[in-house]
Scaffold this motif. Structure first.
Motif, PDB file in Angstrom:
ATOM      1  N   SER A 113       0.670  -1.117  -0.035  1.00 55.06           N
ATOM      2  CA  SER A 113      -0.071   0.088   0.031  1.00 55.06           C
ATOM      3  C   SER A 113       0.800   1.121  -0.097  1.00 55.06           C
ATOM      4  N   GLN A 114       0.317   2.297  -0.564  1.00 61.33           N
ATOM      5  CA  GLN A 114       0.845   3.547  -0.628  1.00 61.33           C
ATOM      6  C   GLN A 114       1.522   4.190   0.953  1.00 61.33           C
ATOM      7  N   ALA A 115       0.410   3.936   1.976  1.00 65.94           N
ATOM      8  CA  ALA A 115       0.957   4.170   3.153  1.00 65.94           C
ATOM      9  C   ALA A 115       1.934   3.581   3.873  1.00 65.94           C
ATOM     10  N   THR A 116       2.055   2.150   3.639  1.00 64.29           N
ATOM     11  CA  THR A 116       3.442   1.384   4.086  1.00 64.29           C
ATOM     12  C   THR A 116       4.594   1.878   3.228  1.00 64.29           C
ATOM     13  N   ALA A 117       4.620   2.279   2.095  1.00 62.68           N
ATOM     14  CA  ALA A 117       5.510   2.739   1.361  1.00 62.68           C
ATOM     15  C   ALA A 117       6.183   4.107   2.079  1.00 62.68           C
ATOM     16  N   THR A 118       5.182   4.779   2.312  1.00 59.15           N
ATOM     17  CA  THR A 118       5.598   5.995   2.775  1.00 59.15           C
ATOM     18  C   THR A 118       6.099   6.116   4.202  1.00 59.15           C
ATOM     19  N   VAL A 119       5.919   5.133   5.164  1.00 56.93           N
ATOM     20  CA  VAL A 119       6.579   4.834   6.229  1.00 56.93           C
ATOM     21  C   VAL A 119       7.760   4.381   6.049  1.00 56.93           C
ATOM     22  N   LYS A 120       8.279   3.435   5.267  1.00 54.31           N
ATOM     23  CA  LYS A 120       9.374   2.927   4.846  1.00 54.31           C
ATOM     24  C   LYS A 120      10.236   4.111   4.280  1.00 54.31           C
ATOM     25  N   TYR A 121      10.000   5.211   3.563  1.00 53.89           N
ATOM     26  CA  TYR A 121      10.890   6.212   3.351  1.00 53.89           C
ATOM     27  C   TYR A 121      10.986   7.042   4.278  1.00 53.89           C
ATOM     28  N   ILE A 122      10.100   7.332   5.109  1.00 53.42           N
ATOM     29  CA  ILE A 122      10.243   8.281   6.170  1.00 53.42           C
ATOM     30  C   ILE A 122      11.231   7.573   7.095  1.00 53.42           C
ATOM     31  N   SER A 123      11.398   6.197   7.499  1.00 60.07           N
ATOM     32  CA  SER A 123      11.963   5.671   8.392  1.00 60.07           C
ATOM     33  C   SER A 123      13.572   5.801   7.787  1.00 60.07           C
ATOM     34  N   LEU A 124      13.678   5.526   6.455  1.00 61.21           N
ATOM     35  CA  LEU A 124      14.996   5.698   6.028  1.00 61.21           C
ATOM     36  C   LEU A 124      15.612   6.990   6.047  1.00 61.21           C
ATOM     37  N   LEU A 125      14.659   8.285   5.804  1.00 63.14           N
ATOM     38  CA  LEU A 125      15.012   9.475   5.975  1.00 63.14           C
ATOM     39  C   LEU A 125      15.467   9.794   7.345  1.00 63.14           C
ATOM     40  N   VAL A 126      14.795   9.395   8.453  1.00 60.36           N
ATOM     41  CA  VAL A 126      15.270   9.715   9.746  1.00 60.36           C
ATOM     42  C   VAL A 126      16.399   9.080  10.215  1.00 60.36           C
ATOM     43  N   CYS A 127      16.701   7.931   9.692  1.00 58.58           N
ATOM     44  CA  CYS A 127      18.095   7.167   9.926  1.00 58.58           C
ATOM     45  C   CYS A 127      19.258   8.077   9.207  1.00 58.58           C
ATOM     46  N   PHE A 128      18.944   8.395   8.072  1.00 55.73           N
ATOM     47  CA  PHE A 128      20.057   9.090   7.414  1.00 55.73           C
ATOM     48  C   PHE A 128      20.177  10.556   8.155  1.00 55.73           C
ATOM     49  N   LEU A 129      19.006  11.359   8.586  1.00 52.46           N
ATOM     50  CA  LEU A 129      19.467  12.318   9.016  1.00 52.46           C
ATOM     51  C   LEU A 129      20.125  12.143  10.482  1.00 52.46           C
ATOM     52  N   ALA A 130      19.570  11.247  11.340  1.00 54.33           N
ATOM     53  CA  ALA A 130      20.141  11.201  12.687  1.00 54.33           C
ATOM     54  C   ALA A 130      21.928  10.660  12.189  1.00 54.33           C
ATOM     55  N   ALA A 131      22.171   9.975  11.294  1.00 57.17           N
ATOM     56  CA  ALA A 131      23.604   9.454  10.972  1.00 57.17           C
ATOM     57  C   ALA A 131      24.452  10.958  10.589  1.00 57.17           C
ATOM     58  N   PHE A 132      23.752  12.002   9.737  1.00 58.58           N
ATOM     59  CA  PHE A 132      24.109  13.156   9.522  1.00 58.58           C
ATOM     60  C   PHE A 132      24.424  14.020  10.946  1.00 58.58           C
ATOM     61  N   THR A 133      23.543  14.061  11.500  1.00 58.51           N
ATOM     62  CA  THR A 133      23.741  14.635  12.955  1.00 58.51           C
ATOM     63  C   THR A 133      24.762  14.230  13.727  1.00 58.51           C
ATOM     64  N   CYS A 134      24.901  12.932  13.785  1.00 58.57           N
ATOM     65  CA  CYS A 134      26.138  12.215  14.866  1.00 58.57           C
ATOM     66  C   CYS A 134      27.361  12.507  13.999  1.00 58.57           C
ATOM     67  N   PHE A 135      27.370  12.602  12.715  1.00 60.01           N
ATOM     68  CA  PHE A 135      28.766  12.845  12.180  1.00 60.01           C
ATOM     69  C   PHE A 135      29.297  14.391  12.184  1.00 60.01           C
ATOM     70  N   ILE A 136      28.094  15.095  12.105  1.00 63.36           N
ATOM     71  CA  ILE A 136      28.517  16.522  12.523  1.00 63.36           C
ATOM     72  C   ILE A 136      28.896  16.744  13.797  1.00 63.36           C
ATOM     73  N   HIS A 137      28.230  16.103  14.784  1.00 65.97           N
ATOM     74  CA  HIS A 137      28.875  16.334  16.218  1.00 65.97           C
ATOM     75  C   HIS A 137      30.250  15.833  16.301  1.00 65.97           C
ATOM     76  N   SER A 138      30.449  14.879  15.593  1.00 59.55           N
ATOM     77  CA  SER A 138      31.867  13.934  15.691  1.00 59.55           C
ATOM     78  C   SER A 138      32.971  15.022  15.021  1.00 59.55           C
ATOM     79  N   ALA A 139      32.521  15.482  13.899  1.00 62.84           N
ATOM     80  CA  ALA A 139      33.568  16.573  13.380  1.00 62.84           C
ATOM     81  C   ALA A 139      33.627  17.630  14.258  1.00 62.84           C
TER      82      ALA A 139
END
Length: 261
Positions: A113-139
């Motif tokens: 379903s379209q709703a499940t696909a949206t949840v998949k993409y948003i979950s991926l986006l959250v993980c990548f943004l969390a990784a970005f934040t952690c790497f920025i704080h590491s630098a």
């Protein structure tokens, strides 16, 4: 009935896969806090603290330049991974806003379903943004360490450098963990079965990579050039040399997950 069973796979396998990943990392966090010598994170933090102690005894500008080079390489690695994470996050954002189907739904065994696909993409986006934040704080912490390294001949305690270096490494590890979660969620795009299988495989691989069997070596350093310049004997130098148990130098080593305090 068959369609209902296929849709229910996402409600069973995906939470199970996430619980497996979260449970492993909670156990890893407990080991890092209570038994750091059994983990690679604790082992690396112990060696980083020893490296800071060695740089604190640097007697020449060449050694200081070497320390700055090491910190600079860590800054570059953190910023590169931060750029990669935000780029992948932007790609996922464009993917969500796209109205076209980017993969063949017939290949996905599960909820399509379209709703499940949206949840998949948003979950991926959250993980990548969390990784970005952690790497920025590491630098950020590595940049702070590079400033402090050049002031070691002043009254700035070496523990400040040690804390900055270890926290930079901790945020680096957190960013990698976010990317590991993103990898499992990426497999969810192809269905709950690949996602659950990837979670199991990821935990097995991470367990092998995170386990340390080497003992924590108690590093000892001698300041040869300063000893020669000041005429200090080895016994006098050993008496003046701070030990690894000195609270000035060993504050965050055995409890390395003090990220925000």
């Amino acid at each position: 009935m068959v369609q209902l069973e296929k849709d229910s796979l996402d409600l069973v396998l995906v939470p199970c896969g996430l619980v497996i990943m979260l449970g492993y990392h909670l156990i890893l966090l407990y080991r890092v806090l209570r038994h750091p010598g059994t983990t690679v994170i604790g082992y690396e933090n112990h060696n980083k603290a020893a490296w800071v102690r060695r740089m604190a005894t640097a007697a020449s500008t060449d050694e200081t330049a070497l320390a700055l080079s090491v910190v600079s390489s860590n800054i570059s690695a953190s910023t590169n991974l931060a750029s990669l994470s935000i780029a992948l996050g932007s790609l996922i954002g464009a993917w969500i806003s796209s109205t076209t189907k980017v993969f063949m739904t017939e290949l996905v065994y599960g909820d399509r379903s379209q709703a499940t696909a949206t949840v998949k993409y948003i979950s991926l986006l959250v993980c990548f943004l969390a990784a970005f934040t952690c790497f920025i704080h590491s630098a950020r912490y590595y940049v702070q360490a590079s400033f402090l390294i050049t002031t070691l001949d002043s009254d700035v305690p070496a523990a400040y450098v040690e804390r900055a270096v270890i926290r930079g490494g901790n945020f680096w590890s957190m960013g990698l963990r976010a990317l590991y979660f993103a990898t499992t969620l990426l497999m969810w795009i192809f269905g709950p079965i690949p996602m659950f299988s990837c979670s199991l495989l990821m935990v097995v691989i991470l367990h092998m990579l995170d386990t340390n069997s080497l003992p924590l070596h108690q590093h000892q350093f001698a300041v040869r050039k300063r000893r020669e310049q000041r005429g200090l004997s080895p016994a006098m130098l050993a008496a003046r040399q701070p030990s690894p148990q000195n609270p000035i130098l060993s504050s965050p080593v055995l409890s390395p997950v003090t990220f925000f305090s």
